[in-house]
Design a protein around this motif. Structure first.
Motif, PDB file in Angstrom:
ATOM      1  N   ILE A   1      -5.687   3.226  10.000  1.00 19.83           N
ATOM      2  CA  ILE A   1      -5.621   2.027   9.161  1.00 19.83           C
ATOM      3  C   ILE A   1      -4.487   1.101   9.585  1.00 19.83           C
ATOM      4  N   LEU A   2      -3.277   1.616   9.754  1.00 22.08           N
ATOM      5  CA  LEU A   2      -2.146   0.756  10.133  1.00 22.08           C
ATOM      6  C   LEU A   2      -2.355   0.082  11.487  1.00 22.08           C
TER       7      LEU A   2
ATOM      8  N   ILE B   1      -4.725  -2.809  10.990  1.00 22.22           N
ATOM      9  CA  ILE B   1      -4.076  -3.921  10.294  1.00 22.22           C
ATOM     10  C   ILE B   1      -3.207  -4.728  11.254  1.00 22.22           C
TER      11      ILE B   1
ATOM     12  N   THR C   1      -5.409  -6.758  13.562  1.00 20.40           N
ATOM     13  CA  THR C   1      -6.007  -7.884  12.840  1.00 20.40           C
ATOM     14  C   THR C   1      -5.007  -9.014  12.641  1.00 20.40           C
ATOM     15  N   VAL C   2      -3.773  -8.677  12.273  1.00 24.20           N
ATOM     16  CA  VAL C   2      -2.738  -9.696  12.106  1.00 24.20           C
ATOM     17  C   VAL C   2      -2.480 -10.420  13.423  1.00 24.20           C
TER      18      VAL C   2
ATOM     19  N   THR D   1      -2.824 -11.963   0.501  1.00 21.92           N
ATOM     20  CA  THR D   1      -2.024 -10.740   0.561  1.00 21.92           C
ATOM     21  C   THR D   1      -2.245  -9.863  -0.661  1.00 21.92           C
TER      22      THR D   1
ATOM     23  N   PHE E   1      -5.764  -8.338  -0.623  1.00 20.00           N
ATOM     24  CA  PHE E   1      -5.842  -7.322   0.424  1.00 20.00           C
ATOM     25  C   PHE E   1      -5.076  -6.068   0.028  1.00 20.00           C
TER      26      PHE E   1
ATOM     27  N   LEU F   1      -6.686  -2.453  -0.540  1.00 21.60           N
ATOM     28  CA  LEU F   1      -6.205  -1.316   0.243  1.00 21.60           C
ATOM     29  C   LEU F   1      -5.741  -0.175  -0.658  1.00 21.60           C
TER      30      LEU F   1
END
Length: 361
Positions: free
Chosen positions: A80-81, A84, A87-88, A164, A167, A171
């Motif tokens: 997951i991290l 993320i 994606t950023v 944010t 999201f 999450l």
């Protein structure tokens, strides 16, 4: 009242209870709909990582809470991290591309025009037949629109700040539900199998096929998409093309579409390179896209997905595109899963009718 009361026959009670269950289930689905994506991804991830959960549980002496927590921590750190962070980074690169369009440094219309002029005559005839021969002009107008709207578009479409809270909440819901699914997944699956109004073998087959398709779609298609996107991004970076991370992400999404996949992205770039006189770069990209990116699917899919779970390519294509259209990014999993369940349901019905026919004969 008396058990044989004619005002409450068993059939009426059964139907009333059935409609009550349907109505309450629909109301429950309506309540959780704002977080349906988070809940579905929790289910998908729990199914994919169930073997890992079993190994961790064995290592901690069968303590379910500790096993689920450690598995969740591994999923968070390994999967997951990193997603993320990638994606950023892609969103930031999109912002850079839009800034270049606003500043006039990137002429979308000129690029598409050069690709159109370098295309074969038969391809240009097809584009003209569908009214796409003026696509460069449309893209120039889009560039003007981006430049005129400027900061407003960059803020609304590219800034993740305003999303944010949503999201983070999604999450949190996903991780929270995922913990309990990892801990109590077997119990929940047994309850669902008992509750489904089918024979025991039919319910088990349905749930088994559901889990198999989810694993195949998430583990297989998603991993293959990540590999193809990474290889495509590396090729763009090696050739000095702008936005390799962005186009790698686009190729990862395009690779979810059977038959064409990542070629939708690197194919037009090859045509543009030929039109710009970059022959060796174009040949290198063709070789990399065909021999490396294109063959990844042929090598990895049988290993990750398996032959028994594969559906016809046309059904995968239609269900994937339809799922993306209906459910957004979640649709690339939901579409094939629904299609697979469609096949399983009809196979169950066919088997039941054949058995009944055999008994009648």
């Amino acid at each position: 009242m008396h058990p044989n009361d004619p005002l409450r026959p068993p059939l009426l009670e059964h139907r009333s209870l059935l409609w009550l269950v349907v109505g309450i289930s629909a109301a429950f689905a309506f309540v959780i709909w704002p977080f349906i994506g988070a809940v579905l991804w929790a289910v998908f991830i729990a199914i994919v990582f169930q073997p890992l959960q079993a190994r961790v549980l064995a290592q901690v002496g069968g303590r379910p809470n500790l096993g689920a927590f450690l598995t969740l921590l591994l999923i968070l750190v390994i999967v997951i991290l990193p997603l993320i962070l990638v994606t950023v980074a892609i969103v930031q690169e999109i912002a850079v591309v839009v800034q270049k369009v606003r500043a006039g440094q990137l002429e979308l219309g000129q690029f598409v025009s050069s690709v159109f002029d370098a295309s074969p005559l038969w391809l240009r005839n097809i584009l003209e037949r569908f009214g796409l021969d003026n696509l460069p002009g449309l893209l120039n107008q889009l560039a003007v629109l981006l430049a005129s709207s400027g900061q407003a578009i960059a803020t609304r479409l590219l800034s993740i700040g305003q999303y944010t809270i949503d999201f983070a909440l999604g999450l949190f819901v996903m991780l929270y539900v995922l913990f309990f699914l990892l801990r109590d997944g077997h119990k929940l699956s047994r309850r669902i199998a008992v509750a489904i109004p089918l024979k025991e073998l039919q319910a088990e087959r349905l749930l088994t096929q559901f889990a198999t398709v989810v694993r195949a779609t998430v583990k297989g298609n998603l991993l293959i998409a990540l590999v193809q996107g990474t290889l495509g991004g590396l090729a763009f970076w090696a050739l000095g093309l702008p936005g390799p991370l962005l186009w790698g992400g686009v190729m990862a999404l395009a690779s979810l579409i059977p038959a064409v996949g990542a070629a939708l992205v690197w194919g037009p770039v090859v045509i543009w390179m030929f039109s710009a006189g970059q022959f060796w770069q174009a040949i290198a990209l063709i070789a990399w896209g065909t021999l490396v990116i294109g063959l990844v699917d042929n090598f990895l899919r049988p290993i990750l997905v398996g032959k028994d779970t594969r559906m016809p390519d046309y059904l995968v294509l239609v269900s994937t595109l339809g799922g993306l259209a209906m459910f957004g990014i979640n649709g690339f999993v939901m579409g094939p899963v629904i299609a697979a369940m469609f096949l399983v349901a009809w196979n169950l019905l066919t088997s039941m009718r054949q058995q009944q026919s055999a008994l009648d004969d």
